[in-house]
Every structure is written in structure tokens, then in C-alpha cells.
Design a protein around this motif. Structure first.
Motif, PDB file in Angstrom:
ATOM      1  N   ASP A 116      45.354  37.451  44.788  1.00 19.39           N
ATOM      2  CA  ASP A 116      46.553  38.288  44.814  1.00 19.39           C
ATOM      3  C   ASP A 116      46.263  39.636  44.155  1.00 19.39           C
ATOM      4  O   ASP A 116      45.621  39.693  43.106  1.00 19.39           O
ATOM      5  N   GLU A 162      43.676  39.935  51.244  1.00 22.46           N
ATOM      6  CA  GLU A 162      44.419  39.840  52.499  1.00 22.46           C
ATOM      7  C   GLU A 162      45.783  40.477  52.288  1.00 22.46           C
ATOM      8  O   GLU A 162      46.402  40.249  51.243  1.00 22.46           O
ATOM      9  N   GLY A 163      46.219  41.252  53.231  1.00 25.03           N
ATOM     10  CA  GLY A 163      47.505  41.932  53.069  1.00 25.03           C
ATOM     11  C   GLY A 163      47.811  42.788  54.280  1.00 25.03           C
ATOM     12  O   GLY A 163      47.263  42.562  55.364  1.00 25.03           O
ATOM     13  N   TRP A 164      48.722  43.736  54.082  1.00 27.77           N
ATOM     14  CA  TRP A 164      49.210  44.530  55.203  1.00 27.77           C
ATOM     15  C   TRP A 164      48.987  46.035  54.986  1.00 27.77           C
ATOM     16  O   TRP A 164      48.981  46.500  53.850  1.00 27.77           O
ATOM     17  N   ASP A 198      49.765  43.589  49.466  1.00 23.69           N
ATOM     18  CA  ASP A 198      49.871  42.166  49.832  1.00 23.69           C
ATOM     19  C   ASP A 198      51.191  41.553  49.373  1.00 23.69           C
ATOM     20  O   ASP A 198      51.388  40.353  49.442  1.00 23.69           O
ATOM     21  N   GLY A 199      52.100  42.393  48.865  1.00 27.08           N
ATOM     22  CA  GLY A 199      53.435  41.917  48.514  1.00 27.08           C
ATOM     23  C   GLY A 199      53.548  41.335  47.118  1.00 27.08           C
ATOM     24  O   GLY A 199      54.646  41.185  46.604  1.00 27.08           O
ATOM     25  N   THR A 200      52.419  41.016  46.481  1.00 26.30           N
ATOM     26  CA  THR A 200      52.517  40.422  45.146  1.00 26.30           C
ATOM     27  C   THR A 200      52.671  41.491  44.069  1.00 26.30           C
ATOM     28  O   THR A 200      53.021  41.183  42.934  1.00 26.30           O
TER      29      THR A 200
END
Lengths: 459, 459
Positions: free
Chosen positions: B2, B21-23, B40-42
Motif C-alpha cells: 500500500d 498497484e493503483g490507478w 492506490d486509494g490508501t
């Protein structure tokens, strides 16, 4: 002060004066002295109050009824008796609230069936006091686990306009006067006049919404009430229950199993650490061997077996099955039992036949099975159900068409596969089933404060 | 891993190879190199990925679209640029999920109104990513506060058969076919055929049930969704929202205020500690001065003033009121605003006229006011409403009769006063109102993942 805090640092309070408020569980006395079992609800065990003839209020105190609320002043001393380490030598007692003679919770054994009828009083008994405290602590364990692992707690909506589960299985919700429903020209209910301007339902799952947030936050979990209309009168079904639904992006089926196993061990350990008295009580009076069972979960590595291999195992077993195990079909309670006993611990069964599973589960390369997993545990059967989700847009659409899932209301769901989709998965944990597993209590009605089941919606 | 964990110990990863991994939030490039804003949103902030012409996939990477999901391998290095301390020098990029051209979330300013229409994608923007993370962290703060203070988390039922709030104000719930309702002989809906065998509603509060558990555990809290039918289109009303309702035995009105103040400070401090980037963002882009406001809450002692004295204060104010303040009457938004500005901080207003408050609130000795308290905060008005509860059986029954509350379905509630009743109280905190206060976001639709308001039940 709370009795829980008193017991935390009990040595510090020895021979000191303390003031407590709580309730009388029992009051026994002889001509010269008496004992009150005193409980304030913050601690499982009652504290013994000792009062003697020297007190000017002795006669009054000796008549205090079970259930009464008291404020008590006294000195904490080491106990002479064998049942407890400490007790309180009382100097003053004030009755804050009396209790009438028809109080149903008396110091004797009550059946669980009777206590269900006085559900609002049952947390005042040892069993239910322990059950609902474990429920609270287990809920916190779940939040702690997910929050400490970077998950976002996501509140999925309860009310929905999408009947993706099939409206027959969902509660309908309305503000209309049911005895005078407004009708359209063709004599159907005119939902335009309802609060949301259309038919509204209660969702039976937050998973689809959860996926939308998982694809933004990577890891999310829901924890909320769920309402389903199953007209089922069993020990494991209720129409209102709580559920936890984590959803994780960049996670495959093996990753899902890793998380389930780690989470379950975390919860078990947390509850055993925080509620040792309650777990001892369950072990002694509710499910003999409960502690061993839970300790074994902590120390075992969960078995992973495919549905195909599980069926082979069942077929080879020298058992006279009520339901013959078959490849491609669901497994029965007796099969679950056999498998967990065979492996003597929790078992993940993976790769289920697609036809008995939901539309959103990822199709395996064999075209016949899906990347789904059920966690079976000894004594309770299926505890968690999860899967990797179908992340291929075309395959998902095809599966939805095959299973008659209406596409038009779910474009927000299917679009997730067009807008930076990725491999992801999640699972659902029925909270009540977890509490039954942790306490040994075998009826879901006894682990929910106010259970709702068919023809039963009291309180 | 993360990105949140990466930033936690970022020095440890310097010059090491990492896989993420993410966007893609943005992808800008020139002929020889390019930058991807990767999230990655975290973690609130995006991580900068740097890729250059040396990579054999340079052309492919430079065409990766905003919104795509990637797996990235690279080396974490100190950044040469000014916008960030570190960046990732990319060695490999795998596109896990492409993004189509019609993806609505592009790297530009979107209005909140537009983003409401794509509610399932809005957590991918900075504002909503921050809002819903703060929502999650604040929820955990609440659990932490109550669990660490010996409270039991109580799950009050959502479905109820008792229409104590007046059925006009509650959602009705049914499994019957609304287009073909079964009727009794006198042409009324035959609820015997419904799942619960009687009319069922959704509760608008868990308080009455909460009291039953408070009188067993001393301290409990609820935290769950609440559904109300108000047909109200304002910035602060939704038909589904989350609420926290603590209830405490052996606690008077002053005790309730102490708890409210301690709890609110705990939550504010917890969120400021855990979400510093998000709070900075809100302070800069949503509500200028938010941090000062929150810090002031932490460092102030909340004012306590009676309703009577508040009216006197309002009457003496040199203000041309829209609504004239009157003794014995409710206060308006403009009055709330004046009072919190006058005292320059949160204000408890106590001892309200009984006729504008609920039946269960404790009647004061004057016979005219009740032991109720509203907490008013600058900028948001009423944040918490609480009261000591009527613990005198006869007074409670009389008040219920006066206010036409049906007694027969509530004997379990009134009986609490006969079976070891005690002085007790509690309060209700609207969770969304708290989130609006913590973030500065001024519309309730923007702090609930999927808001439900009149004529709006999408997703």
C-alpha cells in the motif's frame, strides 16, 4: 466508578473507600449479616457486598429486592470467603430504584426460551450479559483489524431503487398509505407519489456498492445491518442481521483466503484476550471444549481444497449419506460437517460450479467453475463466503444475461470493468454466525438483542 | 504494497525496488520522458511515477489513459522536482485495466453537482477521497472512544412493530405484493399475511431499545443507519443517515454534557492526527479556517447556558431578528448562530420548555422545563441532542398520555422504571452532521456515499 476499572487495578483499591452504582443480582442474609451480589454491567462477575448488623440500616438493606438499583459506599477488602478474591464491606446503601415483586429475572435458572420473551431484561443474566459483551468486543475487533490494515469503512446504502436481487427476495419500503394506495390509470400502484418517486427496496447486501469504493480506495469493508425476507424458521436464520463485507482491489482468490484467515484469527485472539471470563463461562456452561476449539483455530493453518476434490473425498468416505455428493452440485450440511471433521479444523472449499453461485463471480478458465470460496468451520459449517469478482466486462454482461439480471439499473456496476478495472475480490461474513461460533450459543435468536424472524417482531 | 505504508517508512524504501498497484490520475509527457500521478486509494496524495525514453515500452506507457489500473515496478528515489519528496523511477508497467475515452473523471475541476451524478466514481477525486476517508476514520474514533470507556456497542433493531414515533413519520416495510394486497373482510390490508404477521416499520431511533441495554450494562452506544421519511429538500436532510446514540445509567444531565464534550474532542483530535493531509486539503479548498475552528474546539471549555438565559441573551441582543426569540419557545437557526458566535465556541443549551421536547425527557422540578441539552457549534448549529430520561414511572406514564403515545406497545420501555430504574440519560449524534463539521463540506449529499433524498434513490 466502573466495576471493570476496579478489577483492573484491584490492589490499588484495597482497604480504600469506594462508591459504586449498580444492580442487585441476589441478596442473601442471616440474622447478623448479609451478602449482596452486585453488578454494574461493566464486568462479567458480580462483586460481593457484605453488610452486618452494626449498620443502622441493616433491616432495610436486608430487605432490598433482587433487581434494585443501588448506590453503595464501602471499603474494598480481601475476601474471607472462597468464591472471590475481594469484597466490599458496606458502610452506606442508597436505593436509587426499587424493584417490584413481579420482576421476572430471579436468581435461579431461566430457560433461553423464557428469556427470549423478556428480551429487554435478558442482558441482566450471566449468559446474555456475556453474549452481548462478546458481540460488542468482536465488532470492535473487526473494526480494529480492518482499520489497522488500511481499509476504509464504507457505509453502503440500505434503501435501494435497484431490484437486482429480484424483488421477491427483498423488503419493499413505502411512505404511501397502504390502505389507500394511489393508483395509476392502469390500476397499478403509483410509485411516483412515493417518497423516492419510484419503487424502493431494502438491500440484502452492500457488495456491489462496496466494489465501487474498493476500486477507489483499494481496500474497503462494510459493517451494517442487512434485511432479508426469507420465510425460514431455523436456528440460523433471521430477517435482520449484521454483516461484514470487505472488498479488495488487486487481490485474487488466494489473497482473499489469506485475508479471511488472518482476520478470523485476529478476531478470535482479540475476543479471547478481552473477554476471558466470558469465554470461560461459555466453555463451562454452553459449549464444552469451546476454548480448545478457538485455540486450535489460532494455531492451525486452514486447509484449502477445491470443490471437485471435496466431492471426491465425500464419495470415497464410508458414510451412508442422506444426500449423495455429486460433482457440479452443492454440498449439504452433513458434507460440511464431515469435511471439517476430516481435516480437524477450518477448511476453505474453492472453485465452485458456476451454476450454483452468483453472477458476479469470476469464471475460471475451465468455463465450468468460478473463483469462489466458502470457509467451513467445525461445529458451525459455512462461516464466510467469498469470491474473486468477474473483471472482464464482456463475460460479466454475458453472465448477467444468462441469469436474467437486469442490466439497465446496474450500468454503474458493470462500468467498473471499463474504467480502470482490475482483478479484485471480497467476502461476506455473517456477524451473528460469527458470534454463535465464538460463544457456542446455537440459536441466532440468542445472539441478536431483538431478533426479527417470521411472525416475530416484538419490542 | 500500500502506498500508505510506503509513506509511513519512506526512508527505508529509498533506492529500493518496489512494486505498486493503483490507478492513473494523470499522465503527462514530452518526447523524452513522462510523469504519471499514481494513486492506490490508501493515501491521499498521489505518487509521481517517472518514465523515460530508455524504456522499450515508452510509447505505450505515454499513451496510458487517465483512470487505468496499473501494476508498476520501479525504484523509489528522492525527487528532483519541487512538488514531492520522492518519486518512482519506473522500470516496468503492466496495464491491468484500461480506461475508455468516456471516463467522466478527468484531471480538471468537476462541480460537486456533476460528481453527485457519477456518485460511484467520485471517491476517485481528491475531495471525495478525503471526505470518505475522514468518514471512516471518524467512525473508528467513535468506536475507540466508547470501547475504551467500557461501553458496550449495542445493535438496536431497524425493523419494529411498535409505531411509537407515529406511523406517519416512519417507513412501512412489507413483503406483500403491493399491486395485489390481501385484504381482510372489512377491506383493510391483511397484515397477518405479511412476513411478521403484523404491520412493520423502520425505526427512526434506537434510543428506547438502547435504554433497555443501558440498564443492564451501565453504558452502551449504538452506531447504525437510521431511516426517516421527512419530505425535506435541504442541505442537511437525508432520508437515510447514520446515527450514534449512547445511553448511560447513573448519569445526570451534567454527566451527559461531560461525555459529549469529551467524546467530541476525542473525535476531533483523532481525525486531525490520522488525516492531516485531508484536513489541510479541506482547510485550503473547502472551508478556510477549518483547522483553527477544530483546534479551538480542542482547547476550549464548552459553555453551558439554560434555554431561559439564552432567550434573555437573544432578547438583549441588538439584532433585527427574523423570528423573535421567546421564552418557552424553540430557537431558530439565526439564534443558534448568534449564540455560538457570541461565546465564540461550542455551547450547551439546557433545560428546554417541555412542550417542544420528547415524552421521555426528565421533567425538571419547575414542572415547565425538561432536563434536555442541545450542543450548538459554530458554523453547523445543533450537532448533538441529549437529555436525562424520565425515571419516575408515574410521571412518564402521565407524560405519555398527555402526548398520546400508545402505552400498550411500550410496556417493556416503561417497565424499566419499575425494575431497578435509576437516573440515566443519553444523546444522539448525527454522523453526517459531524462529518460536515469536520470537513467543512456543506451538503449532506456530499458526505454520504449514496445519498437518499426525496425523489432521489439512484444506485
Amino acid at each position: 466508578m466502573d466495576i471493570k476499572d476496579l478489577f483492573k487495578d484491584i490492589k490499588d483499591y484495597e482497604n480504600k473507600e469506594i462508591v459504586l452504582e449498580g444492580w442487585v443480582r441476589n441478596n442473601r442474609n442471616q440474622s447478623n449479616f448479609g451478602f449482596i451480589d452486585f453488578n454494574d454491567g461493566t464486568y462479567f462477575k458480580s462483586l460481593q457486598l457484605v453488610y452486618d448488623k452494626e449498620l443502622k440500616d441493616f433491616d432495610k438493606i436486608s430487605k432490598i429486592k433482587v433487581g434494585s438499583a443501588l448506590r453503595v459506599k464501602g471499603t474494598l477488602v480481601k475476601s474471607q470467603g472462597s468464591g472471590q478474591s475481594h469484597e466490599v464491606k458496606v458502610s452506606e446503601v442508597e436505593v436509587l430504584g426499587d424493584c417490584t415483586d413481579d420482576y421476572p429475572i430471579q436468581p435461579k435458572r431461566h430457560t433461553r426460551e423464557f428469556l427470549r420473551e423478556v428480551a429487554y431484561l435478558r442482558p441482566r443474566t450471566n449468559l446474555f450479559n456475556a453474549v452481548f459483551r462478546v458481540r460488542s468486543v468482536a465488532a470492535h475487533a473487526i473494526h480494529e483489524y480492518f482499520q489497522s490494515h488500511n481499509y476504509v469503512y464504507f457505509h453502503s446504502p440500505i434503501i435501494t431503487g435497484a431490484d437486482c436481487e429480484g424483488s421477491g427476495q427483498m423488503f419493499k419500503l413505502t411512505t404511501l398509505d397502504m390502505d389507500n394506495l394511489p393508483l395509476t390509470e392502469d390500476k397499478k400502484v403509483d410509485y411516483k407519489k412515493d417518497l423516492f418517486g419510484k419503487k424502493a427496496y431494502i438491500t440484502g447486501s452492500g457488495q456491489l456498492h462496496g466494489e465501487t469504493f474498493a476500486l477507489a480506495y483499494k481496500k474497503i469493508y462494510t459493517f451494517g445491518p442487512t434485511m432479508r425476507t426469507e420465510n425460514s424458521n431455523t436456528k440460523t436464520h433471521a430477517n435482520e442481521f449484521w454483516m461484514i463485507e470487505p472488498e479488495i482491489a488487486f487481490c485474487d482468490l488466494n489473497g482473499i483466503m489469506d485475508i479471511e484467515e488472518e482476520m478470523l484469527k485476529y478476531i478470535v485472539k482479540y475476543v479471547m484476550d478481552k473477554c476471558p471470563l466470558e469465554i470461560d463461562f461459555f466453555d463451562q456452561f454452553v459449549e464444552k471444549g469451546l476454548k480448545d476449539k478457538l485455540n486450535k483455530v489460532l494455531n492451525s493453518e486452514f486447509v484449502r481444497i477445491t470443490h471437485h476434490d471435496a466431492i471426491t473425498l465425500l464419495k470415497e468416505a464410508k458414510v451412508d449419506w442422506e444426500f449423495t455428493p455429486e460433482y457440479g452440485e452443492d454440498i449439504a450440511k452433513e458434507h460440511e460437517k464431515y469435511i471439517t471433521e476430516y481435516f480437524n479444523g477450518p477448511v476453505f472449499i474453492t472453485d465452485w460450479p458456476k451454476d450454483i453461485k452468483a453472477f458476479y463471480m469470476k469464471l475460471n478458465d475451465d468455463g465450468k467453475t468460478v473463483a469462489a470460496v466458502d470457509l467451513e468451520v467445525p461445529g458451525a459449517g459455512e462461516l464466510i463466503g467469498g469470491s474473486q469478482r468477474e473483471d472482464d466486462y464482456d463475460k460479466l454482461i454475458q453472465r448477467m444475461k444468462e441469469m436474467n439480471i437486469p442490466l439497465e439499473n446496474l450500468d454503474w456496476y458493470t462500468n467498473l470493468r471499463r474504467f480502470g478495472g482490475c482483478y479484485h475480490g471480497g467476502f461476506g461474513l455473517g456477524f451473528e454466525r460469527l458470534i454463535m461460533y465464538l460463544t457456542g450459543v446455537d440459536n441466532i435468536r440468542d445472539v441478536i438483542p431483538y431478533p426479527r424472524t417470521p411472525n416475530n417482531c416484538d419490542y
